[in-house]
Design a protein around this motif. Structure first.
Motif, mmCIF file in Angstrom:
data_model
loop_
_atom_site.group_PDB
_atom_site.id
_atom_site.type_symbol
_atom_site.label_atom_id
_atom_site.label_comp_id
_atom_site.label_asym_id
_atom_site.label_seq_id
_atom_site.Cartn_x
_atom_site.Cartn_y
_atom_site.Cartn_z
ATOM 1 N N LEU A 1 0.850 -1.192 0.000
ATOM 2 C CA LEU A 1 0.000 0.000 0.000
ATOM 3 C C LEU A 1 0.889 1.247 0.000
ATOM 4 N N VAL A 2 0.703 2.121 -0.992
ATOM 5 C CA VAL A 2 1.474 3.366 -1.095
ATOM 6 C C VAL A 2 0.514 4.531 -0.885
ATOM 7 N N ALA A 3 0.740 5.319 0.180
ATOM 8 C CA ALA A 3 -0.251 6.321 0.591
ATOM 9 C C ALA A 3 0.382 7.696 0.797
ATOM 10 N N PRO A 4 0.359 8.564 -0.222
ATOM 11 C CA PRO A 4 0.873 9.923 -0.055
ATOM 12 C C PRO A 4 -0.179 10.871 0.517
ATOM 13 N N LEU A 5 0.277 11.845 1.276
ATOM 14 C CA LEU A 5 -0.591 12.888 1.802
ATOM 15 C C LEU A 5 -1.097 13.767 0.666
ATOM 16 N N ASN A 6 -2.347 14.171 0.738
ATOM 17 C CA ASN A 6 -2.911 15.095 -0.240
ATOM 18 C C ASN A 6 -2.759 16.522 0.282
ATOM 19 N N TRP A 7 -1.557 17.065 0.102
ATOM 20 C CA TRP A 7 -1.263 18.455 0.478
ATOM 21 C C TRP A 7 -0.534 19.051 -0.722
ATOM 22 N N GLY A 8 -1.291 19.582 -1.676
ATOM 23 C CA GLY A 8 -0.712 19.895 -2.970
ATOM 24 C C GLY A 8 -0.451 18.581 -3.698
ATOM 25 N N LEU A 9 0.488 18.608 -4.646
ATOM 26 C CA LEU A 9 0.787 17.405 -5.429
ATOM 27 C C LEU A 9 2.158 16.808 -5.111
ATOM 28 N N GLY A 10 2.940 17.498 -4.285
ATOM 29 C CA GLY A 10 4.320 17.083 -4.065
ATOM 30 C C GLY A 10 4.482 15.694 -3.487
ATOM 31 N N HIS A 11 3.713 15.364 -2.455
ATOM 32 C CA HIS A 11 3.840 14.050 -1.839
ATOM 33 C C HIS A 11 3.470 12.947 -2.825
ATOM 34 N N ALA A 12 2.456 13.211 -3.640
ATOM 35 C CA ALA A 12 2.016 12.208 -4.618
ATOM 36 C C ALA A 12 3.040 12.035 -5.732
ATOM 37 N N THR A 13 3.575 13.135 -6.261
ATOM 38 C CA THR A 13 4.492 13.025 -7.394
ATOM 39 C C THR A 13 5.809 12.370 -6.999
ATOM 40 N N ARG A 14 6.261 12.591 -5.766
ATOM 41 C CA ARG A 14 7.527 11.950 -5.383
ATOM 42 C C ARG A 14 7.335 10.465 -5.091
ATOM 43 N N CYS A 15 6.088 10.021 -4.992
ATOM 44 C CA CYS A 15 5.818 8.587 -4.854
ATOM 45 C C CYS A 15 5.815 7.870 -6.204
ATOM 46 N N ILE A 16 5.788 8.629 -7.302
ATOM 47 C CA ILE A 16 5.769 8.014 -8.629
ATOM 48 C C ILE A 16 6.983 7.111 -8.852
ATOM 49 N N PRO A 17 8.233 7.576 -8.595
ATOM 50 C CA PRO A 17 9.370 6.660 -8.787
ATOM 51 C C PRO A 17 9.343 5.475 -7.830
ATOM 52 N N ILE A 18 8.731 5.622 -6.665
ATOM 53 C CA ILE A 18 8.624 4.509 -5.721
ATOM 54 C C ILE A 18 7.667 3.458 -6.255
ATOM 55 N N ILE A 19 6.531 3.909 -6.777
ATOM 56 C CA ILE A 19 5.545 2.982 -7.345
ATOM 57 C C ILE A 19 6.150 2.232 -8.535
ATOM 58 N N LYS A 20 6.874 2.941 -9.384
ATOM 59 C CA LYS A 20 7.517 2.299 -10.535
ATOM 60 C C LYS A 20 8.574 1.297 -10.080
ATOM 61 N N ALA A 21 9.333 1.652 -9.041
ATOM 62 C CA ALA A 21 10.358 0.735 -8.521
ATOM 63 C C ALA A 21 9.716 -0.522 -7.940
ATOM 64 N N LEU A 22 8.584 -0.376 -7.273
ATOM 65 C CA LEU A 22 7.871 -1.538 -6.753
ATOM 66 C C LEU A 22 7.450 -2.463 -7.889
ATOM 67 N N GLN A 23 6.905 -1.882 -8.955
ATOM 68 C CA GLN A 23 6.481 -2.682 -10.099
ATOM 69 C C GLN A 23 7.660 -3.401 -10.736
ATOM 70 N N GLU A 24 8.778 -2.689 -10.875
ATOM 71 C CA GLU A 24 9.962 -3.293 -11.492
ATOM 72 C C GLU A 24 10.571 -4.382 -10.609
ATOM 73 N N SER A 25 10.270 -4.339 -9.311
ATOM 74 C CA SER A 25 10.781 -5.340 -8.372
ATOM 75 C C SER A 25 9.754 -6.432 -8.097
ATOM 76 N N ASP A 26 8.722 -6.501 -8.923
ATOM 77 C CA ASP A 26 7.687 -7.550 -8.844
ATOM 78 C C ASP A 26 6.815 -7.473 -7.604
ATOM 79 N N TYR A 27 6.676 -6.275 -7.049
ATOM 80 C CA TYR A 27 5.658 -6.051 -6.030
ATOM 81 C C TYR A 27 4.411 -5.487 -6.720
ATOM 82 N N ILE A 28 3.283 -5.579 -6.044
ATOM 83 C CA ILE A 28 2.031 -5.046 -6.587
ATOM 84 C C ILE A 28 1.622 -3.844 -5.746
ATOM 85 N N PRO A 29 1.788 -2.622 -6.281
ATOM 86 C CA PRO A 29 1.387 -1.445 -5.505
ATOM 87 C C PRO A 29 -0.122 -1.252 -5.523
#
Length: 359
Positions: A15-43
């Motif tokens: 579970l990947v859960a960024p704070l909704n305070w502007g878009l910054g927390h969400a956008t910096r989670c983008i490379p994390i979500i992609k890394a999870l997918q590339e490492s065979d985890y399911i975000p």
């Protein structure tokens, strides 16, 4: 292949859960979500508001769930920001309590094996590995910084690990925000996180304006900049930072307006622009560092974190800034006296970091 090896190959749900305070927390989670997918985890993505809307556009095939809103409200006067935050505290605490209960139910419903929470204090569970991401080991709040920092650090201790998107030593991007000597836990430094990549691209724009954060301050800055741009002759691309169902584009004389851009569009436009004007939010700063850009900042009035970062970057000779009500378009000339950002060229060791989910 043995049954045990087959079991070991089953992908884990994170579970990947960024704070909704502007878009910054969400956008910096983008490379994390992609890394999870590339490492065979399911975000599985969890958030609310524009943060959730943006991530749904970025990852249309990833399952999403909605968390309760912290109902963060901004004041029109920067001097009222701290007291507005105090007034919002009961609503935020209620949301934190609600999300903790929701996460407990989701762990069973969606078979969640691990959690990555970006500044959502209620998104953790004692029974599974829970990671907290923040660049604010110290929370700037003026005369009460010592108290807000201690409260935040006490909350972080509940998590299995704390990941900090900055470098451990000098030079670094966040300074005192992301570095503290007296901690009851040991943070892991990821290096700056960015979804952006530097590219060779012909310059199309003299100035790129990227707005972010909630209203009314976002809209107030938009109005100020539109007035000031009447005296600017260069070619401008203006991203308003409003995430809507459809992208809108409008060209008025030398200025091209967008309500929002996708990550790929932003990356291309950053690379095509000579100078960037933006809030001094930390995610924006990490993006600019990754791209090696020159920038001018206008921190959100009353937001101590952004004001601290703007002052630090000016002191370091990287980028100038102006207070919102004082900004004049002629101030942009100050960027010629500053070095601009340099890329730290740091890539997180995701394989090692994700070992926390194999406990």
């Amino acid at each position: 292949m043995s049954l045990q090896k087959e079991v070991n190959k089953v992908s884990k749900n994170i579970l990947v859960a960024p704070l909704n305070w502007g878009l910054g927390h969400a956008t910096r989670c983008i490379p994390i979500i992609k890394a999870l997918q590339e490492s065979d985890y399911i975000p599985i993505i969890a958030s609310d508001g524009i943060a959730l809307a943006m991530l749904r556009k970025e990852f249309p095939d990833v399952q999403t769930v909605e968390l309760p809103s912290y109902q963060i409200e901004y004041s029109k006067k920067g001097s009222d920001f701290k007291w507005k935050t105090v007034l919002n505290t009961p609503k935020m605490l209620k949301a934190i309590w609600s999300e903790k209960k929701m996460v407990a139910s989701w762990i069973k419903k969606y078979k969640i094996d691990g959690i990555i929470s970006d500044n959502r204090l209620g998104v953790f569970n004692e029974n599974i590995p829970s990671v907290y991401i923040t660049h604010q080991l110290n929370v700037m709040s003026g005369s009460t910084t010592w108290l807000t920092s201690k409260l935040h650090q006490n909350s972080i201790k509940k998590f299995t690990e704390c990941w900090v998107p900055d470098v451990a030593g000098e030079p670094n991007l966040a300074g005192e925000l992301s570095h503290s000597k007296e901690l009851a836990f040991t943070p892991k430094y990821l290096g700056p996180l960015s979804r952006m990549h530097e590219k060779d691209a012909a310059k199309q724009y003299d100035l790129m304006i990227v707005l972010s954060g909630p209203d009314p301050q976002r809209g107030m800055l938009e109005s100020i900049l539109k007035t000031e741009l009447q005296h600017y002759e260069g070619k401008v691309v203006f991203i308003k930072g409003i995430v809507e169902e459809e992208q809108e584009k409008e060209k008025i004389e030398n200025i091209t307006y967008f309500n929002f851009m996708t990550s790929l569009q932003l990356e291309q436009t950053f690379n095509e622009s000579s100078l960037v004007l933006a809030r001094s939010g930390y995610t924006t700063i990490m993006d600019l560092a990754k791209l090696g850009k020159k920038a001018f900042f206008i921190p959100t009035p009353g937001q101590y974190e952004q004001i601290y970062l703007a002052r630090k970057l000016k002191k370091d000779g990287i980028a100038p800034f102006s207070e919102q009500d004082d900004f004049k378009i002629e101030d942009l000339i100050e960027t010629k006296q500053n070095s601009g950002f340099a890329d730290f060229e740091n890539t997180p060791d995701w394989e090692k970091l994700f070992e926390v989910f194999e406990i």
